[in-house]
Motif scaffolding. Structure first.
Motif, PDB file in Angstrom:
ATOM      1  N   LYS B  38       0.840  -1.208   0.000  1.00 22.34           N
ATOM      2  CA  LYS B  38       0.000   0.000   0.000  1.00 22.34           C
ATOM      3  C   LYS B  38       0.870   1.250   0.000  1.00 22.34           C
ATOM      4  O   LYS B  38       1.691   1.453   0.906  1.00 22.34           O
ATOM      5  N   TYR B  39       0.630   2.095  -1.014  1.00 26.49           N
ATOM      6  CA  TYR B  39       1.230   3.427  -1.046  1.00 26.49           C
ATOM      7  C   TYR B  39       0.276   4.407  -0.366  1.00 26.49           C
ATOM      8  O   TYR B  39      -0.934   4.172  -0.321  1.00 26.49           O
ATOM      9  N   PRO B  40       0.807   5.521   0.149  1.00 26.06           N
ATOM     10  CA  PRO B  40      -0.066   6.537   0.752  1.00 26.06           C
ATOM     11  C   PRO B  40      -1.129   7.013  -0.233  1.00 26.06           C
ATOM     12  O   PRO B  40      -0.855   7.133  -1.430  1.00 26.06           O
ATOM     13  N   ALA B  41      -2.323   7.249   0.248  1.00 23.33           N
ATOM     14  CA  ALA B  41      -3.435   7.786  -0.540  1.00 23.33           C
ATOM     15  C   ALA B  41      -3.876   6.837  -1.661  1.00 23.33           C
ATOM     16  O   ALA B  41      -4.545   7.278  -2.605  1.00 23.33           O
ATOM     17  N   GLU B  42      -3.490   5.572  -1.584  1.00 24.98           N
ATOM     18  CA  GLU B  42      -3.976   4.575  -2.534  1.00 24.98           C
ATOM     19  C   GLU B  42      -4.482   3.361  -1.766  1.00 24.98           C
ATOM     20  O   GLU B  42      -4.100   3.141  -0.615  1.00 24.98           O
ATOM     21  N   GLY B  43      -5.317   2.550  -2.421  1.00 22.00           N
ATOM     22  CA  GLY B  43      -5.730   1.307  -1.797  1.00 22.00           C
ATOM     23  C   GLY B  43      -4.643   0.258  -1.889  1.00 22.00           C
ATOM     24  O   GLY B  43      -3.740   0.347  -2.725  1.00 22.00           O
ATOM     25  N   PRO B  44      -4.689  -0.763  -1.032  1.00 22.27           N
ATOM     26  CA  PRO B  44      -3.710  -1.852  -1.119  1.00 22.27           C
ATOM     27  C   PRO B  44      -3.829  -2.578  -2.451  1.00 22.27           C
ATOM     28  O   PRO B  44      -4.922  -2.707  -3.003  1.00 22.27           O
ATOM     29  N   THR B  45      -2.706  -3.051  -2.952  1.00 23.70           N
ATOM     30  CA  THR B  45      -2.701  -3.857  -4.167  1.00 23.70           C
ATOM     31  C   THR B  45      -2.097  -5.219  -3.861  1.00 23.70           C
ATOM     32  O   THR B  45      -1.127  -5.328  -3.101  1.00 23.70           O
ATOM     33  N   PHE B  46      -2.669  -6.231  -4.469  1.00 25.09           N
ATOM     34  CA  PHE B  46      -2.207  -7.600  -4.263  1.00 25.09           C
ATOM     35  C   PHE B  46      -0.792  -7.761  -4.820  1.00 25.09           C
ATOM     36  O   PHE B  46      -0.483  -7.311  -5.925  1.00 25.09           O
ATOM     37  N   LEU B  47       0.052  -8.433  -4.043  1.00 20.63           N
ATOM     38  CA  LEU B  47       1.450  -8.597  -4.447  1.00 20.63           C
ATOM     39  C   LEU B  47       1.761 -10.056  -4.786  1.00 20.63           C
ATOM     40  O   LEU B  47       2.189 -10.374  -5.887  1.00 20.63           O
ATOM     41  N   ILE B  48       1.556 -10.942  -3.859  1.00 23.37           N
ATOM     42  CA  ILE B  48       1.922 -12.337  -4.043  1.00 23.37           C
ATOM     43  C   ILE B  48       1.168 -13.169  -3.019  1.00 23.37           C
ATOM     44  O   ILE B  48       0.788 -12.673  -1.957  1.00 23.37           O
ATOM     45  N   SER B  49       0.950 -14.450  -3.346  1.00 21.16           N
ATOM     46  CA  SER B  49       0.250 -15.329  -2.421  1.00 21.16           C
ATOM     47  C   SER B  49       1.006 -16.640  -2.274  1.00 21.16           C
ATOM     48  O   SER B  49       1.926 -16.933  -3.044  1.00 21.16           O
ATOM     49  N   ILE B  50       0.616 -17.433  -1.284  1.00 23.97           N
ATOM     50  CA  ILE B  50       1.168 -18.772  -1.121  1.00 23.97           C
ATOM     51  C   ILE B  50       0.070 -19.677  -0.581  1.00 23.97           C
ATOM     52  O   ILE B  50      -0.660 -19.288   0.340  1.00 23.97           O
ATOM     53  N   SER B  51      -0.040 -20.851  -1.165  1.00 19.45           N
ATOM     54  CA  SER B  51      -1.059 -21.783  -0.691  1.00 19.45           C
ATOM     55  C   SER B  51      -0.469 -22.679   0.396  1.00 19.45           C
ATOM     56  O   SER B  51       0.744 -22.784   0.545  1.00 19.45           O
ATOM     57  N   SER B  52      -1.359 -23.335   1.117  1.00 16.15           N
ATOM     58  CA  SER B  52      -0.921 -24.150   2.257  1.00 16.15           C
ATOM     59  C   SER B  52      -0.102 -25.368   1.842  1.00 16.15           C
ATOM     60  O   SER B  52       0.603 -25.959   2.653  1.00 16.15           O
ATOM     61  N   ILE B  53      -0.182 -25.749   0.563  1.00 13.65           N
ATOM     62  CA  ILE B  53       0.542 -26.957   0.132  1.00 13.65           C
ATOM     63  C   ILE B  53       1.968 -26.650  -0.314  1.00 13.65           C
ATOM     64  O   ILE B  53       2.725 -27.549  -0.645  1.00 13.65           O
ATOM     65  N   LYS B  54       2.319 -25.376  -0.327  1.00  9.07           N
ATOM     66  CA  LYS B  54       3.663 -24.988  -0.748  1.00  9.07           C
ATOM     67  C   LYS B  54       4.437 -24.426   0.433  1.00  9.07           C
ATOM     68  O   LYS B  54       3.859 -24.026   1.449  1.00  9.07           O
ATOM     69  N   ASP B  55       5.760 -24.357   0.292  1.00  8.29           N
ATOM     70  CA  ASP B  55       6.546 -23.652   1.298  1.00  8.29           C
ATOM     71  C   ASP B  55       7.294 -22.466   0.699  1.00  8.29           C
ATOM     72  O   ASP B  55       7.986 -21.732   1.417  1.00  8.29           O
ATOM     73  N   LYS B  56       7.110 -22.250  -0.599  1.00  7.88           N
ATOM     74  CA  LYS B  56       7.778 -21.117  -1.252  1.00  7.88           C
ATOM     75  C   LYS B  56       7.004 -20.757  -2.510  1.00  7.88           C
ATOM     76  O   LYS B  56       6.505 -21.635  -3.228  1.00  7.88           O
ATOM     77  N   ASN B  57       6.911 -19.453  -2.773  1.00  4.36           N
ATOM     78  CA  ASN B  57       6.370 -18.992  -4.041  1.00  4.36           C
ATOM     79  C   ASN B  57       7.146 -17.758  -4.483  1.00  4.36           C
ATOM     80  O   ASN B  57       7.390 -16.857  -3.675  1.00  4.36           O
ATOM     81  N   GLU B  58       7.519 -17.749  -5.741  1.00  4.47           N
ATOM     82  CA  GLU B  58       8.402 -16.696  -6.231  1.00  4.47           C
ATOM     83  C   GLU B  58       7.758 -15.982  -7.414  1.00  4.47           C
ATOM     84  O   GLU B  58       7.140 -16.602  -8.274  1.00  4.47           O
ATOM     85  N   ASP B  59       7.915 -14.653  -7.436  1.00  4.48           N
ATOM     86  CA  ASP B  59       7.426 -13.866  -8.558  1.00  4.48           C
ATOM     87  C   ASP B  59       8.380 -12.702  -8.757  1.00  4.48           C
ATOM     88  O   ASP B  59       8.301 -11.677  -8.067  1.00  4.48           O
ATOM     89  N   GLY B  60       9.309 -12.876  -9.678  1.00  4.86           N
ATOM     90  CA  GLY B  60      10.298 -11.831  -9.929  1.00  4.86           C
ATOM     91  C   GLY B  60      11.173 -11.578  -8.718  1.00  4.86           C
ATOM     92  O   GLY B  60      11.801 -12.496  -8.186  1.00  4.86           O
ATOM     93  N   ARG B  61      11.168 -10.342  -8.250  1.00  2.00           N
ATOM     94  CA  ARG B  61      12.006  -9.981  -7.089  1.00  2.00           C
ATOM     95  C   ARG B  61      11.379 -10.388  -5.752  1.00  2.00           C
ATOM     96  O   ARG B  61      12.012 -10.234  -4.706  1.00  2.00           O
TER      97      ARG B  61
END
Lengths: 115, 113
Positions: B38-61
């Motif tokens: 979340k940046y100031p004066a903006e709504g939150p934006t989705f970044l990355i998720s992880i499901s319960s069956i994984k222990d790692k999820n990667e998306d770029g940086r």
């Protein structure tokens, strides 16, 4: 791209006034939410709607009500505004949470000040 | 019900280094977790998720790690950039299968040039 539009960016209201915050989404999402954000407290859920005319209380519903007459529109109502309702209000929408890749899409927020 | 806690209100990192944001949760029964930015004066934006069956999820940086035994997840940003300066929230369903999300308190990340 999903667009969630909140009708006002800034509002200033007096104690005791009835306040309406409007939110519209354009992606035919079933779920809509109202959160408030306060420093150190994160985002707290006020109300949630999973279908037209359906609603569920969140963690802090006291002093608020909601209306969802159409799928795309979800209104938050402060029946009698009080100073402790001064906050940033965030509306969000989502598909049903059947899969983890159904994130919430947020509007830009309404900064409400009650004096 | 699930609770998520972010115990660090703020974090300051030098540009180019790794940023690590942490989140603890209470209920071992869950479907997934998400990170929002979340940046100031903006709504939150989705970044990355992880499901319960994984222990790692990667998306770029961005990489999210899940340690189920410790009930802990972390978000790694490598390399950190000035545009990453924002408030980061972790979130998860209130209970397994729930439509509602519960959010942590947020961590303000500042990237110094």
């Amino acid at each position: 791209d999903v667009k969630v539009t909140q009708s006002s960016r800034y509002l200033v209201k007096r104690t005791g006034e009835k306040v309406f915050l409007e939110c519209v989404q354009d992606m035919d999402h079933e779920n809509m939410f109202w959160y408030r954000q306060d420093p150190g407290l994160g985002l707290r859920l006020i109300y949630f709607s999973y279908d037209v005319k359906m609603k569920e209380k969140g963690d802090i519903p006291e002093g608020y009500s909601v209306s969802r007459e159409k799928k795309e529109r979800f209104s938050l109502i402060l029946e009698s505004a009080s100073t402790n309702q001064t906050s940033m209000y965030l509306c969000a929408s989502s598909l049903p949470q059947r899969r983890y890749n159904s994130p919430l899409h947020f509007g830009n927020g309404t900064r409400l000040t009650v004096t | 019900d699930q609770q998520v806690k972010q115990n660090s209100p703020s974090l300051s990192v030098q540009e180019g280094r790794i940023s690590i944001l942490n989140c603890d949760y209470t209920n071992s029964m869950f479907d997934y977790f998400l990170w929002y930015k979340k940046y100031p004066a903006e709504g939150p934006t989705f970044l990355i998720s992880i499901s319960s069956i994984k222990d790692k999820n990667e998306d770029g940086r961005f990489t999210v790690f899940l340690n189920k035994s410790a009930k802990h997840l972390s978000l790694h940003i490598v390399p950190s950039q000035p545009g990453d300066s924002a408030v980061y929230f972790c979130a998860g369903p209130v209970f397994q299968g729930a439509q509602k999300l519960v959010f942590g308190q947020g961590t303000r990340l500042t990237i110094n040039p």
